[in-house]
Design a protein around this motif. Structure first.
Motif, PDB file in Angstrom:
ATOM      1  N   ILE A 141      -3.591 -11.103  -6.229  1.00  0.00           N
ATOM      2  CA  ILE A 141      -2.612 -10.269  -5.532  1.00  0.00           C
ATOM      3  C   ILE A 141      -3.314  -9.273  -4.610  1.00  0.00           C
ATOM      4  O   ILE A 141      -2.853  -9.002  -3.492  1.00  0.00           O
ATOM      5  N   LEU A 142      -4.453  -8.732  -5.049  1.00  0.00           N
ATOM      6  CA  LEU A 142      -5.110  -7.666  -4.297  1.00  0.00           C
ATOM      7  C   LEU A 142      -5.988  -8.172  -3.161  1.00  0.00           C
ATOM      8  O   LEU A 142      -6.203  -7.440  -2.182  1.00  0.00           O
ATOM      9  N   VAL A 143      -6.523  -9.374  -3.269  1.00  0.00           N
ATOM     10  CA  VAL A 143      -7.414  -9.870  -2.213  1.00  0.00           C
ATOM     11  C   VAL A 143      -6.755  -9.823  -0.831  1.00  0.00           C
ATOM     12  O   VAL A 143      -7.370  -9.348   0.139  1.00  0.00           O
ATOM     13  N   LEU A 175      -5.504   3.383  -0.228  1.00  0.00           N
ATOM     14  CA  LEU A 175      -4.967   2.343   0.642  1.00  0.00           C
ATOM     15  C   LEU A 175      -4.430   1.150  -0.154  1.00  0.00           C
ATOM     16  O   LEU A 175      -3.464   0.505   0.251  1.00  0.00           O
ATOM     17  N   LEU A 176      -5.051   0.890  -1.288  1.00  0.00           N
ATOM     18  CA  LEU A 176      -4.663  -0.264  -2.099  1.00  0.00           C
ATOM     19  C   LEU A 176      -3.601   0.065  -3.141  1.00  0.00           C
ATOM     20  O   LEU A 176      -3.169  -0.833  -3.864  1.00  0.00           O
ATOM     21  N   LEU A 177      -3.199   1.319  -3.223  1.00  0.00           N
ATOM     22  CA  LEU A 177      -2.282   1.725  -4.287  1.00  0.00           C
ATOM     23  C   LEU A 177      -0.998   0.895  -4.326  1.00  0.00           C
ATOM     24  O   LEU A 177      -0.557   0.508  -5.418  1.00  0.00           O
ATOM     25  N   THR A 253      10.039  -4.167  -2.266  1.00  0.00           N
ATOM     26  CA  THR A 253      10.452  -4.484  -0.901  1.00  0.00           C
ATOM     27  C   THR A 253       9.694  -3.680   0.150  1.00  0.00           C
ATOM     28  O   THR A 253       9.752  -4.003   1.329  1.00  0.00           O
ATOM     29  N   GLN A 254       9.001  -2.637  -0.298  1.00  0.00           N
ATOM     30  CA  GLN A 254       8.287  -1.787   0.662  1.00  0.00           C
ATOM     31  C   GLN A 254       6.780  -1.843   0.487  1.00  0.00           C
ATOM     32  O   GLN A 254       6.058  -1.102   1.125  1.00  0.00           O
ATOM     33  N   ILE A 255       6.290  -2.738  -0.375  1.00  0.00           N
ATOM     34  CA  ILE A 255       4.859  -2.756  -0.674  1.00  0.00           C
ATOM     35  C   ILE A 255       4.020  -3.065   0.555  1.00  0.00           C
ATOM     36  O   ILE A 255       3.083  -2.343   0.902  1.00  0.00           O
ATOM     37  N   LYS A 261       1.250   0.770   6.751  1.00  0.00           N
ATOM     38  CA  LYS A 261       1.360   2.137   7.217  1.00  0.00           C
ATOM     39  C   LYS A 261       0.139   2.949   6.824  1.00  0.00           C
ATOM     40  O   LYS A 261      -0.389   3.728   7.606  1.00  0.00           O
ATOM     41  N   ALA A 262      -0.339   2.714   5.592  1.00  0.00           N
ATOM     42  CA  ALA A 262      -1.542   3.432   5.147  1.00  0.00           C
ATOM     43  C   ALA A 262      -2.740   3.035   5.971  1.00  0.00           C
ATOM     44  O   ALA A 262      -3.614   3.858   6.284  1.00  0.00           O
TER      45      ALA A 262
END
Length: 265
Positions: A141-143, A175-177, A253-255, A261-262
């Protein structure tokens, strides 16, 4: 397509409704509704199946798996997203295997190894078994989240004197939060419902709720169906409450939008 989806939802709602109604029913034979209603089955279920201890074990396992998945998965995802090294594709495939093959396929040898090291039947063994699919889940998921962050952001931080730990803590983690929260929400839901690996490694004193529910259904002896349905309702409510609490801190829905944006900032 809408008809099929509606049919699926209707069947699912009917199953859940019947379980909930039966958990309150006194007797239910050949009628649309039970002959009477009572909440006493929940008290009997709580005492008979020792659900207080089971819930505590479930929360301990979920909490430990969430922390372990974040501690191990985030750095591993960063390394796979930012570094090229020989055998990288093989490593990615290795992480992918626990997600695509049936848990029993690797769960039985994993349980054998844990028992050989004295970890089988312990809370630590249950946590380690649940980490097997959870850490790769976080990684995959994070890659993509890490790859969409411009490497020049990290280069600029290093120009201003940020070391590796400071860069990771002060730049990458914020940034990854959104991605981390999304991954942990999915890990939470998956861990609460993960049966196979927990079943193979849990002992009598460290069963999670889903394993305890299985034993209550198939264990020897006579017991009222309503107590088992009451336990199933408690399991559904526990999962729903944990999911609602998790979604209180992250909006799926906003991830992606938040991540982009970050990055711009």
């Amino acid at each position: 397509m809408r008809t099929l989806v509606g049919f699926f939802i209707l069947n699912l709602a009917g199953i859940v409704f019947s379980v909930v109604v039966d958990s309150f029913g006194t007797a239910w034979f050949g009628t649309w509704l039970p002959n009477g209603f009572t909440a006493s089955w929940y008290g009997q279920s709580w005492e008979s199946f020792q659900l207080g201890g089971v819930l505590i074990v479930t929360l301990e396992v979920v909490g430990a798996v969430l922390i372990g998945s974040a501690v191990l998965g985030v750095p591993a995802a960063y390394a796979l997203a930012r570094r090229d090294f020989p055998g990288k594709r093989a490593v990615m495939l290795l992480f992918l295997l626990p997600l695509i093959i049936p848990p029993f396929t690797y769960g039985i040898p994993l349980a054998s190894v844990l028992y050989q090291f004295g970890l089988g039947g312990t809370l630590t063994g249950v946590i380690l078994a649940n980490l097997m699919p959870s850490v790769p889940f976080v990684i995959f998921i994070l890659v993509p989240f890490i790859e969409q962050i411009d490497p020049r952001v990290e280069a600029a931080a290093r120009v201003f004197g940020a070391g590796t730990w400071a860069l990771f803590r002060s730049v990458m983690v914020p940034l990854l939060l959104p991605g981390i929260l999304a991954a942990l929400v999915l890990v939470l839901v998956r861990t609460i419902g993960l049966f196979e690996l927990t079943f193979l490694t849990a002992g009598p004193d460290n069963q999670t709720l889903v394993v305890a529910l299985y034993y209550s259904v198939f264990a020897a002896g006579m017991r009222a169906n309503q107590t088992i349905d009451a336990m199933a309702v408690i399991y559904m409510v526990t999962s729903l409450v944990c999911l609602i609490i998790a979604l209180r801190f992250v909006d799926p829905t906003q991830i992606v939008g938040r991540a982009k944006k970050a990055e711009t900032h």
